[in-house]
Design an enzyme around this catalytic site. Structure first.
Site, short mmCIF file in Angstrom:
data_model
loop_
_atom_site.label_atom_id
_atom_site.label_comp_id
_atom_site.label_asym_id
_atom_site.label_seq_id
_atom_site.Cartn_x
_atom_site.Cartn_y
_atom_site.Cartn_z
CB SER A 146 -0.86 -0.01 1.27
OG SER A 146 -1.33 1.27 1.59
CE1 TYR A 159 -3.69 0.39 4.22
CE2 TYR A 159 -4.98 -1.58 4.63
CZ TYR A 159 -4.40 -0.69 3.76
OH TYR A 159 -4.52 -0.89 2.39
#
Ligand code: NAP
Ligand code: GCO
Length: 265
Positions: A146, A159
């Site tokens: 990501s 995350y």
């Protein structure tokens, strides 16, 4: 020659969490290139409903329910794929969750759940398929990283910690397995229009302004943008690419930001 480079005929690909979103886009791209496709999910219902979408694209997807955080379930699931389709040649560790909660408000249990799914599960699934790839002296593993593998932002502590760790787990898998002709890379999508980002994208959410000013391409990415990049990393074309994270972000990582209207042609 070019087509052969991207031809996946005879390969078996597992895309975790492939019933919709980025996972489905990746599985469709690999299936259209000739791979036999297996996808798992937590939900039998989603697996059943996704079959029709795959069939529309001419892909007879093999679906199975298993939780990627459960080692026993992963082992059983991969054994089923090996029995019905053959050994896994291409693993896409796509399944993931996000919780957007400020650090001081986030229960530790929630933090651990995100780490389990987004970081530990890719390890679990890779540990199950890598031995066969090593024995066959070939394999492709793609870990879904990501922008948050390199950036933090408020409310996504778990995350970002998971995706940052996954970037370096990818590098370490490369260090240990590249000599067996196994390529392990990451994909780092920017902001992609899926169910996961719907809460910060829909209903004229102010986050759209941030994405527009931080993304030089001036748009949200589409799942297909990521699927196309995954096809490269799953194919012979990337056989000397290893331990790398390919960012599919419309230029975010290259951009500090700009004032709207500045030097617009
Ligand atoms: P999504 O729509 O939330 O899909 C995630 C998938 O993972 C779902 O199919 C989900 O199944 C599955 N999943 C979650 N936990 C699981 C578990 N324990 N076992 C098996 N399957 C599980 O997300 P997305 O936007 O397509 O993103 C896919 C991946 O790309 C994620 O790893 C995400 O972190 C990453 N990513 C997304 C973006 C973005 O902007 N969208 C950007 C960068 C990275 P259920 O639906 O049944 O829960
Ligand atoms: C968020 C978004 C991001 C994207 C993606 C960006 O809340 O900031 O959900 O985390 O999902 O990871 O690369």
């Amino acid at each position: 020659m070019t087509n052969q480079l991207f031809d996946l005929t005879g390969k078996v690909a597992l895309v975790t969490g492939g019933t919709h979103g980025i996972g489905m886009a990746i599985a469709l791209a690999l299936g259209k290139a000739g791979a036999k496709i297996a996808v798992n999910d937590l939900s039998e219902e989603k697996l059943t409903s996704c079959k029709a979408e795959y069939a529309k694209e001419g892909i007879d997807v093999y679906t199975l329910v298993f939780d990627v955080t459960n080692e026993t379930a992963v082992d059983k699931g991969i054994s089923e794929i090996e029995k019905n389709l053959g050994p896994v040649d291409i693993l896409v560790n796509n399944a993931g969750i996000i919780k957007r909660i400020p650090i001081l408000d986030m229960p530790v249990a929630d933090f651990k759940q995100v780490i389990d799914i987004d970081l530990v599960a890719p390890l679990i699934v890779a540990k199950r398929v890598a031995p066969g790839m090593i024995q066959r002296r070939q394999g492709k593993i793609i870990n879904m990283c990501s922008m948050m593998s390199v950036y933090g932002r408020n409310t996504v502590s778990a995350y970002a910690s998971a995706k940052g760790g996954l970037k370096l787990l990818t590098a370490t898998m490369c260090c240990e397995w590249a000599k067996y002709n196994v390529q392990i890379n990451g994909i780092g999508p920017g902001y992609i229009a899926t169910a996961q980002t719907a809460p910060i994208r829909e209903g004229n959410h102010p986050f759209n302004d941030l994405v527009m000013t931080r993304t030089p391409a001036g748009r949200w990415g589409e799942p297909e943008d990521v699927g196309n990049a995954a096809l490269f990393l799953a194919s012979k074309a990337s056989n000397f690419v290893n331990g790398h994270v390919l960012y599919v972000d419309g230029g975010i990582l290259a951009n500090f930001g700009y004032v709207k209207g500045e030097n617009d042609l």
